[in-house]
Design an enzyme around this catalytic site. Structure first.
Site, PDB file in Angstrom:
ATOM      1  N   ASN A 142       0.869  -1.184   0.000  1.00  0.00           N
ATOM      2  CA  ASN A 142       0.000   0.000   0.000  1.00  0.00           C
ATOM      3  C   ASN A 142       0.906   1.234   0.000  1.00  0.00           C
ATOM      4  O   ASN A 142       1.536   1.535   1.015  1.00  0.00           O
ATOM      5  CB  ASN A 142      -0.904  -0.041   1.238  1.00  0.00           C
ATOM      6  CG  ASN A 142      -1.720   1.228   1.395  1.00  0.00           C
ATOM      7  OD1 ASN A 142      -1.798   2.057   0.480  1.00  0.00           O
ATOM      8  ND2 ASN A 142      -2.331   1.380   2.562  1.00  0.00           N
ATOM      9  N   LYS A 182       0.092   4.324  -0.179  1.00  0.00           N
ATOM     10  CA  LYS A 182      -0.516   5.515   0.459  1.00  0.00           C
ATOM     11  C   LYS A 182      -0.314   6.744  -0.438  1.00  0.00           C
ATOM     12  O   LYS A 182      -0.313   6.600  -1.664  1.00  0.00           O
ATOM     13  CB  LYS A 182       0.038   5.696   1.872  1.00  0.00           C
ATOM     14  CG  LYS A 182      -0.071   4.393   2.683  1.00  0.00           C
ATOM     15  CD  LYS A 182       0.211   4.534   4.139  1.00  0.00           C
ATOM     16  CE  LYS A 182       0.044   3.178   4.818  1.00  0.00           C
ATOM     17  NZ  LYS A 182       0.218   3.243   6.255  1.00  0.00           N
ATOM     18  N   HIS A 220      -9.336   1.199   5.423  1.00  0.00           N
ATOM     19  CA  HIS A 220      -8.009   1.400   6.025  1.00  0.00           C
ATOM     20  C   HIS A 220      -8.140   2.348   7.221  1.00  0.00           C
ATOM     21  O   HIS A 220      -8.940   3.282   7.195  1.00  0.00           O
ATOM     22  CB  HIS A 220      -7.028   1.979   4.987  1.00  0.00           C
ATOM     23  CG  HIS A 220      -5.616   1.919   5.459  1.00  0.00           C
ATOM     24  ND1 HIS A 220      -5.098   2.843   6.338  1.00  0.00           N
ATOM     25  CD2 HIS A 220      -4.626   1.031   5.224  1.00  0.00           C
ATOM     26  CE1 HIS A 220      -3.842   2.514   6.609  1.00  0.00           C
ATOM     27  NE2 HIS A 220      -3.533   1.413   5.944  1.00  0.00           N
ATOM     28  N   GLU A 279      -6.427   4.748   8.172  1.00  0.00           N
ATOM     29  CA  GLU A 279      -6.232   6.175   7.860  1.00  0.00           C
ATOM     30  C   GLU A 279      -7.513   6.773   7.269  1.00  0.00           C
ATOM     31  O   GLU A 279      -7.810   7.945   7.493  1.00  0.00           O
ATOM     32  CB  GLU A 279      -5.023   6.334   6.918  1.00  0.00           C
ATOM     33  CG  GLU A 279      -3.722   6.116   7.675  1.00  0.00           C
ATOM     34  CD  GLU A 279      -2.613   5.477   6.870  1.00  0.00           C
ATOM     35  OE1 GLU A 279      -2.642   5.508   5.632  1.00  0.00           O
ATOM     36  OE2 GLU A 279      -1.685   4.924   7.515  1.00  0.00           O
ATOM     37  N   GLU A 321      -4.851  -4.821  10.798  1.00  0.00           N
ATOM     38  CA  GLU A 321      -3.792  -3.821  10.933  1.00  0.00           C
ATOM     39  C   GLU A 321      -4.011  -3.022  12.220  1.00  0.00           C
ATOM     40  O   GLU A 321      -4.750  -2.020  12.214  1.00  0.00           O
ATOM     41  CB  GLU A 321      -3.828  -2.847   9.747  1.00  0.00           C
ATOM     42  CG  GLU A 321      -3.596  -3.485   8.409  1.00  0.00           C
ATOM     43  CD  GLU A 321      -3.087  -2.469   7.379  1.00  0.00           C
ATOM     44  OE1 GLU A 321      -2.011  -2.720   6.818  1.00  0.00           O
ATOM     45  OE2 GLU A 321      -3.733  -1.429   7.180  1.00  0.00           O
ATOM     46  N   GLY A 325       3.213   2.227  10.745  1.00  0.00           N
ATOM     47  CA  GLY A 325       4.167   3.313  10.552  1.00  0.00           C
ATOM     48  C   GLY A 325       4.956   3.678  11.798  1.00  0.00           C
ATOM     49  O   GLY A 325       5.582   4.733  11.862  1.00  0.00           O
ATOM     50  N   SER A 374       4.100  -2.132  10.117  1.00  0.00           N
ATOM     51  CA  SER A 374       5.564  -2.199  10.254  1.00  0.00           C
ATOM     52  C   SER A 374       6.163  -3.533   9.818  1.00  0.00           C
ATOM     53  O   SER A 374       7.084  -4.051  10.463  1.00  0.00           O
ATOM     54  CB  SER A 374       5.983  -1.854  11.692  1.00  0.00           C
ATOM     55  OG  SER A 374       5.590  -0.526  12.016  1.00  0.00           O
TER      56      SER A 374
HETATM   57  P1  13P Z   1       3.498   0.405   7.527  1.00  0.00           P
HETATM   58  O1  13P Z   1       3.981  -0.885   6.908  1.00  0.00           O
HETATM   59  O2  13P Z   1       4.213   1.608   7.025  1.00  0.00           O
HETATM   60  O3  13P Z   1       3.446   0.295   9.017  1.00  0.00           O
HETATM   61  O4  13P Z   1       1.967   0.591   7.036  1.00  0.00           O
HETATM   62  C1  13P Z   1       1.062  -0.446   7.173  1.00  0.00           C
HETATM   63  C2  13P Z   1      -0.184  -0.100   6.458  1.00  0.00           C
HETATM   64  O5  13P Z   1      -0.929   0.777   6.872  1.00  0.00           O
HETATM   65  C3  13P Z   1      -0.500  -0.832   5.225  1.00  0.00           C
HETATM   66  O6  13P Z   1      -1.795  -0.570   4.782  1.00  0.00           O
END
Ligand code: 13P
Length: 251
Positions: free
Chosen positions: A9, A11, A94, A96, A165, A171, A211
């Site tokens: 992903n 983003k 997601h 976010e 997640e 992150g 992560s």
């Molecule tokens: P990270 O791998 O940067 O922690 O992000 C995970 C994520 O949100 C994938 O959709």
């Protein structure tokens, strides 16, 4: 038999030229054929990615879609537009989108229905914030997200993937302990059995995200109920993402 799925992903990262560079590098590597591979670029890079990946076995997905069919919804992108670009999958729910863009379970449920109706496969994301984990209420929290997001949805394991997640692991470099991630993925599978049936629950792929890196992929993928990963930051670098795809030969 659930085929492992490794998804990246991106983003809100990667211009068109960065997309070309990254994908050409990735294609120059020898990548495992034993795993299904998907990248989720931003909307603006989808067409570029589809063209570059056309003769490879890497699929392209979208990070979001509108719950509406078409019309006066400025700034939105419809399922039909994505299908026309040859997008196979879409991420829905997601964290976010849930937190920064205030998408609630009802909106997510509408998006899941829209995507499936128009023929897109869905990666449905679930996960609890830190305070819910601290209170040890992650199971009831995630189960509610699952139930509400899939309300009145005919669950088909060939069209739906679930990604666990935990928000506190995204992150942050603070990966969920693989044992705890396995416990949650197993719990999600049991919950799916209640919503659908045993065959569906046994065959649906459940991913872990938060992560994921080349140096922790192996211990995550070793777990029985974790069928793949949804990778954020480490999917932006071809070398790291290639090593994650090739987790079976790593180490
Ligand atoms: P990270 O791998 O940067 O922690 O992000 C995970 C994520 O949100 C994938 O959709």
């Amino acid at each position: 038999m659930r085929k492992p799925l490794i998804a990246g992903n991106w983003k809100m990262n990667m211009t068109n030229s960065e997309t070309s560079e990254m994908l050409k590098d990735l294609l120059s590597m020898e990548l495992s054929k034993n795993v299904e591979k998907i990248i989720f670029p931003p909307y603006t890079s989808i067409d570029r990615a589809v063209n570059i990946l056309k003769s490879s076995d890497i699929q392209v997905g979208a990070q979001n879609l509108s719950e509406f069919e078409e019309g006066a919804y400025t700034g939105e992108v419809s399922a039909k537009m994505l299908i026309d670009l040859e997008v196979a999958y879409v991420i829905v729910g997601h964290s976010e989108r849930r937190t920064i863009f205030a998408e609630d379970n009802k909106k997510i449920n509408d998006k899941v229905k829209r995507a499936l109706k128009e023929g897109l496969k869905v990666v449905l994301c679930l996960g609890e914030p830190q305070e819910v984990r601290d209170a040890d209420e992650q199971e009831s929290f995630v189960k509610k997200q699952l139930q509400k997001s899939l309300e009145d949805v005919q669950i088909d394991y060939t069209k739906l993937v679930v990604a666990y997640e935990p928000i506190w692991a995204i992150g942050t470099g603070n990966t969920c302990n693989p044992k705890d991630a396995e416990a949650m993925c197993k719990f999600i599978r049991q919950s799916l059995e209640e919503l659908a049936d045993k065959d569906t629950a046994d065959n649906i792929r459940i991913l872990y995200g938060g992560s994921v890196k080349p140096d922790n992929i192996k211990e995550i993928m070793d777990r029985e109920n974790i069928d793949g990963v949804l990778v954020g930051g480490a999917s932006l670098k071809s070398e790291d993402f290639g090593r994650i795809i090739n987790f079976e030969v790593e180490k």
